[in-house]
Design a protein around this motif. Structure first.
Motif, PDB file in Angstrom:
ATOM      1  N   ASP A  22       5.959  -6.418  12.699  1.00 43.88           N
ATOM      2  CA  ASP A  22       5.129  -7.598  12.101  1.00 43.88           C
ATOM      3  C   ASP A  22       4.727  -7.401  10.744  1.00 43.88           C
ATOM      4  O   ASP A  22       3.838  -8.305  10.117  1.00 43.88           O
ATOM      5  N   GLY A  23       5.432  -6.362   9.951  1.00 41.78           N
ATOM      6  CA  GLY A  23       5.397  -6.381   8.297  1.00 41.78           C
ATOM      7  C   GLY A  23       4.154  -5.540   8.438  1.00 41.78           C
ATOM      8  O   GLY A  23       3.777  -5.221   7.039  1.00 41.78           O
ATOM      9  N   GLU A  24       3.430  -5.056   9.033  1.00 41.40           N
ATOM     10  CA  GLU A  24       2.093  -3.820   8.619  1.00 41.40           C
ATOM     11  C   GLU A  24       2.336  -2.936  10.024  1.00 41.40           C
ATOM     12  O   GLU A  24       2.840  -2.910  10.869  1.00 41.40           O
ATOM     13  N   VAL A  25       1.688  -2.038   9.238  1.00 42.33           N
ATOM     14  CA  VAL A  25       1.846  -0.432  10.203  1.00 42.33           C
ATOM     15  C   VAL A  25       0.389  -0.234  10.698  1.00 42.33           C
ATOM     16  O   VAL A  25      -0.580  -0.110   9.642  1.00 42.33           O
ATOM     17  N   LYS A  70      10.067   4.863   4.909  1.00 40.56           N
ATOM     18  CA  LYS A  70       9.837   5.173   6.443  1.00 40.56           C
ATOM     19  C   LYS A  70       9.127   3.996   6.857  1.00 40.56           C
ATOM     20  O   LYS A  70       9.052   3.805   8.016  1.00 40.56           O
ATOM     21  N   PHE A  71       9.001   2.696   6.041  1.00 41.95           N
ATOM     22  CA  PHE A  71       7.928   1.974   6.359  1.00 41.95           C
ATOM     23  C   PHE A  71       8.491   1.029   7.627  1.00 41.95           C
ATOM     24  O   PHE A  71       7.927   0.956   8.680  1.00 41.95           O
ATOM     25  N   PHE A 113       1.330   4.350  13.292  1.00 41.32           N
ATOM     26  CA  PHE A 113       1.348   5.419  12.334  1.00 41.32           C
ATOM     27  C   PHE A 113       1.253   6.871  13.196  1.00 41.32           C
ATOM     28  O   PHE A 113       2.214   7.765  12.731  1.00 41.32           O
ATOM     29  N   GLN A 114       0.168   6.778  13.907  1.00 40.14           N
ATOM     30  CA  GLN A 114       0.176   8.204  14.869  1.00 40.14           C
ATOM     31  C   GLN A 114       1.157   8.355  15.597  1.00 40.14           C
ATOM     32  O   GLN A 114       1.942   9.584  15.692  1.00 40.14           O
ATOM     33  N   GLN A 115       1.721   7.337  16.312  1.00 44.64           N
ATOM     34  CA  GLN A 115       3.076   7.615  16.939  1.00 44.64           C
ATOM     35  C   GLN A 115       4.484   8.009  16.428  1.00 44.64           C
ATOM     36  O   GLN A 115       4.903   9.097  16.478  1.00 44.64           O
ATOM     37  N   TYR A 116       4.192   7.551  14.837  1.00 39.31           N
ATOM     38  CA  TYR A 116       5.439   7.785  14.244  1.00 39.31           C
ATOM     39  C   TYR A 116       5.258   9.401  13.612  1.00 39.31           C
ATOM     40  O   TYR A 116       6.322  10.090  13.815  1.00 39.31           O
ATOM     41  N   GLU A 162       0.828  -1.355   0.042  1.00 39.31           N
ATOM     42  CA  GLU A 162      -0.017  -0.101  -0.156  1.00 39.31           C
ATOM     43  C   GLU A 162       0.886   1.393   0.065  1.00 39.31           C
ATOM     44  O   GLU A 162       0.448   2.198  -0.503  1.00 39.31           O
ATOM     45  N   VAL A 163       2.161   1.232   0.538  1.00 38.78           N
ATOM     46  CA  VAL A 163       3.037   2.270   0.238  1.00 38.78           C
ATOM     47  C   VAL A 163       3.856   2.466  -0.549  1.00 38.78           C
ATOM     48  O   VAL A 163       4.863   3.271  -0.633  1.00 38.78           O
TER      49      VAL A 163
END
Length: 93
Positions: A69-72, A60-61, A77-80, A51-52
């Motif tokens: 775990d291979g997913e965000v 940045k993934f 995302f909010q923490q980043y 998706e990105v």
């Protein structure tokens, strides 16, 4: 088709997202929510590398994927985004 959507989404959010970092926290939070909704193409509540792909977020993934775990998920995302905002605030001070 998904990849094309991801490319368009990445372009569509790249400029607004970068300007959000230099605006108020409220505006940055709103922009982050809009970015999330745009990027989560399959609306499953997490972002996959596909998706990105071909977006500014691709590089940045791994940094966003805190638990590896291979997913965000949205919390990661909010923490980043908060961390980016804090870093920006520190540089501006």
């Amino acid at each position: 088709m998904k990849k094309r959507y991801a490319v368009i989404a990445g372009i569509a959010i790249a400029i607004p997202l970068s300007t959000a970092l230099s605006t108020t926290r409220a505006n940055a939070a709103e922009t982050a929510s809009a970015a999330w909704a745009t990027m989560d193409a399959d609306a499953d509540g997490s972002l996959s590398p596909e998706e990105v792909a071909a977006t500014p977020w691709e590089a940045k993934f791994d940094a966003m994927d805190e638990n590896g775990d291979g997913e965000v998920d949205k919390d990661e995302f909010q923490q980043y985004m908060k961390d980016m905002q804090s870093s920006q605030d520190s540089e501006d001070a």
